[in-house]
Design a protein around this motif. Structure first.
Motif, mmCIF file in Angstrom:
data_model
loop_
_atom_site.group_PDB
_atom_site.id
_atom_site.type_symbol
_atom_site.label_atom_id
_atom_site.label_comp_id
_atom_site.label_asym_id
_atom_site.label_seq_id
_atom_site.Cartn_x
_atom_site.Cartn_y
_atom_site.Cartn_z
ATOM 1 N N MET A 269 17.037 4.702 0.676
ATOM 2 C CA MET A 269 16.284 5.812 0.065
ATOM 3 C C MET A 269 15.976 5.491 -1.391
ATOM 4 S SD MET A 269 18.675 8.942 1.376
ATOM 5 C CE MET A 269 19.690 8.723 2.833
ATOM 6 N N THR A 270 14.765 5.831 -1.805
ATOM 7 C CA THR A 270 14.384 5.696 -3.212
ATOM 8 C C THR A 270 13.861 7.041 -3.686
ATOM 9 O OG1 THR A 270 13.818 3.357 -2.964
ATOM 10 C CG2 THR A 270 12.906 4.502 -4.874
ATOM 11 N N SER B 123 10.163 10.952 -2.890
ATOM 12 C CA SER B 123 11.221 10.276 -2.135
ATOM 13 C C SER B 123 10.596 9.378 -1.076
ATOM 14 C CB SER B 123 12.157 11.293 -1.476
ATOM 15 O OG SER B 123 11.468 12.027 -0.487
ATOM 16 N N SER B 124 11.247 8.247 -0.849
ATOM 17 C CA SER B 124 10.831 7.312 0.190
ATOM 18 C C SER B 124 12.092 6.921 0.962
ATOM 19 C CB SER B 124 10.174 6.078 -0.440
ATOM 20 O OG SER B 124 9.900 5.094 0.539
ATOM 21 N N THR B 125 12.098 7.164 2.254
ATOM 22 C CA THR B 125 13.312 6.923 3.043
ATOM 23 C C THR B 125 13.028 6.039 4.252
ATOM 24 O OG1 THR B 125 12.984 8.924 4.381
ATOM 25 C CG2 THR B 125 14.285 9.157 2.375
ATOM 26 N N LYS B 126 14.045 5.316 4.669
ATOM 27 C CA LYS B 126 13.955 4.442 5.843
ATOM 28 C C LYS B 126 15.320 4.375 6.510
ATOM 29 C CE LYS B 126 13.681 -0.087 5.382
ATOM 30 N NZ LYS B 126 13.193 -1.438 5.046
ATOM 31 N N GLY B 127 15.363 4.417 7.834
ATOM 32 C CA GLY B 127 16.630 4.328 8.552
ATOM 33 C C GLY B 127 17.114 5.679 9.039
ATOM 34 N N VAL C 284 15.464 5.504 -8.600
ATOM 35 C CA VAL C 284 16.823 5.136 -8.186
ATOM 36 C C VAL C 284 16.799 4.868 -6.687
ATOM 37 C CG1 VAL C 284 19.255 5.780 -8.103
ATOM 38 C CG2 VAL C 284 17.816 6.644 -9.959
ATOM 39 N N THR C 285 17.343 3.724 -6.285
ATOM 40 C CA THR C 285 17.443 3.374 -4.862
ATOM 41 C C THR C 285 18.895 3.479 -4.412
ATOM 42 O OG1 THR C 285 15.533 1.888 -4.979
ATOM 43 C CG2 THR C 285 17.038 1.566 -3.143
ATOM 44 N N ARG D 114 0.836 -1.212 0.000
ATOM 45 C CA ARG D 114 0.000 0.000 0.000
ATOM 46 C C ARG D 114 0.870 1.261 0.000
ATOM 47 N NH1 ARG D 114 -2.989 -2.843 -1.788
ATOM 48 N NH2 ARG D 114 -4.799 -3.896 -0.898
ATOM 49 N N SER D 115 1.957 1.215 0.770
ATOM 50 C CA SER D 115 2.883 2.356 0.811
ATOM 51 C C SER D 115 3.560 2.547 -0.550
ATOM 52 C CB SER D 115 3.929 2.116 1.895
ATOM 53 O OG SER D 115 4.924 3.109 1.862
ATOM 54 N N GLN D 116 3.970 1.439 -1.175
ATOM 55 C CA GLN D 116 4.605 1.513 -2.492
ATOM 56 C C GLN D 116 3.620 2.004 -3.550
ATOM 57 O OE1 GLN D 116 5.901 -2.579 -2.596
ATOM 58 N NE2 GLN D 116 8.002 -2.069 -2.024
#
Length: 219
Positions: free
Chosen positions: A164-165, A178-182, A138-139, A75-77
């Motif tokens: 990050m993507t 942008s999608s980030t984690k960490g 780009v990831t 769902r997030s994607q």
């Protein structure tokens, strides 16, 4: 290992094939290393009254995992892909209609969201939908030593402290999504954006080469 600084960018091999499916209005498969996605887009078509928007088309994105049912991750994607496509498509040209983009995971070996974005762009191109610009995904991963890894594998993602993507547009290389984690610093974020913008040049060149090869066979 695809380890890079800001001077050089290393990406896994790409592969793409358009018009694979007969029923959708546009379709494409996209491969990044061992990560592969199949996509199809339907529309513009009739829209349910409850989802109708009077001045533009309604875009729905559906992601199907390799096994099982879609979860919170999917769902997030879906939201990331939908926001990027809405920024690129000229939806006002098709008011009170619907577009449905379906993305099927064939294999996930890292950088899945960027593969979704690339498959989506090639599918929209195949359908001939009007767009203000192209986009690519780009990831980047940052490992424990602070090294930036572009297009990481699943194993590299697991070992990284930040992931990050970015969706980059083809006209001005701006960040569309942008999608980030960490955990990461502002400087590391800026570095990853710069690396992604540089990597996008290679992906857009691959788009051009792929479309050129396709139409050189038909002409």
């Amino acid at each position: 290992m695809e380890v890079c600084g800001t001077s050089s960018v290393s990406l896994r091999e790409f592969g793409c094939e358009q018009s694979l499916l007969s029923r959708p209005d546009g379709s494409a498969s996209f491969v990044q290393g061992d990560t592969s996605v199949l996509a199809g887009v339907y529309g513009p078509a009739e829209v349910k009254v409850s989802k109708e928007i009077y001045d533009r088309a309604t875009l729905e994105v559906l992601i199907q995992p390799k096994v099982g049912l879609p979860s919170v991750r999917e769902r997030s994607q879906e939201q990331c892909v939908r926001e990027t496509c809405e920024a690129s498509l000229l939806l006002t040209l098709h008011p009170r209609s619907s577009l449905t983009l379906v993305l099927q995971v064939l294999h996930d070996d890292g950088s899945l969201l960027s593969c979704f974005l690339n498959a989506a762009c090639m599918t929209l191109m195949d359908a001939g939908l009007p767009m203000c610009c192209l986009f690519c995904g780009v990831t980047c991963a940052i490992d424990a030593n602070g090294q930036i890894i572009t297009d990481p594998t699943a194993a590299q993602e697991k070992e990284s402290r930040a992931l990050m993507t970015f969706a980059i547009d083809s006209k001005e290389c701006r960040v569309m999504m942008s999608s980030t984690k960490g955990s990461f610093s502002v400087h590391e974020l800026q570095q990853c954006i710069a690396v992604s913008q540089k990597a996008s040049e290679k992906i857009f060149q691959f788009y051009r080469d792929s479309v050129k090869r396709r139409y050189s066979k038909t002409l």
